[in-house]
Scaffold this motif. Structure first.
Motif, mmCIF file in Angstrom:
data_model
loop_
_atom_site.group_PDB
_atom_site.id
_atom_site.type_symbol
_atom_site.label_atom_id
_atom_site.label_comp_id
_atom_site.label_asym_id
_atom_site.label_seq_id
_atom_site.Cartn_x
_atom_site.Cartn_y
_atom_site.Cartn_z
ATOM 1 N N SER A 65 0.952 -1.268 -0.203
ATOM 2 C CA SER A 65 -0.050 -0.080 0.169
ATOM 3 C C SER A 65 0.873 1.285 -0.046
ATOM 4 N N ARG A 66 0.111 2.396 -0.617
ATOM 5 C CA ARG A 66 0.926 3.772 -0.190
ATOM 6 C C ARG A 66 1.240 3.819 1.052
ATOM 7 N N GLU A 67 0.520 3.749 2.010
ATOM 8 C CA GLU A 67 1.046 3.923 3.418
ATOM 9 C C GLU A 67 2.247 2.950 3.754
ATOM 10 N N GLN A 68 2.243 1.884 3.346
ATOM 11 C CA GLN A 68 3.561 1.152 3.857
ATOM 12 C C GLN A 68 4.460 1.603 3.092
ATOM 13 N N TRP A 69 4.679 1.970 1.830
ATOM 14 C CA TRP A 69 5.721 2.386 1.198
ATOM 15 C C TRP A 69 6.018 3.787 1.606
ATOM 16 N N GLU A 70 5.399 4.598 2.167
ATOM 17 C CA GLU A 70 5.694 5.585 2.533
ATOM 18 C C GLU A 70 6.334 5.769 4.000
ATOM 19 N N SER A 71 5.814 4.655 4.592
ATOM 20 C CA SER A 71 6.556 4.375 6.247
ATOM 21 C C SER A 71 8.063 3.988 6.184
ATOM 22 N N ILE A 72 8.444 3.423 5.023
ATOM 23 C CA ILE A 72 9.898 2.893 5.166
ATOM 24 C C ILE A 72 11.008 3.756 4.993
#
Length: 72
Positions: A65-72
């Motif tokens: 998800s976009r949220e997973q990608w932006e959280s790394i």
């Protein structure tokens, strides 16, 4: 990672690795990375960055998800 947008191939590979993907492995037309049963094809190396549209398609194929990608 910064918000979903143009990204260097090296950063894409690092991001996928941090989310549990292994590789890249050699394939016939493209390299790929693997996590469990899921396989993600990678764009071939080139000079420019990977566009936002292509990044979104890769993340969708990877189940990220976009949220997973932006959280790394």
């Amino acid at each position: 990672m910064p918000p979903v947008g143009p990204v260097k191939r090296r950063d894409l590979l690092a991001g996928l690795r941090s989310l549990g993907y292994h590789g890249p492995f050699a394939g016939k037309p493209h390299q790929f990375m693997r996590r469990a049963e899921r396989t993600v094809r990678l764009p071939n190396p080139h000079r420019g960055e990977i566009s936002r549209g292509l990044l979104v398609r890769i993340l969708r194929e990877a189940g990220i998800s976009r949220e997973q990608w932006e959280s790394i």
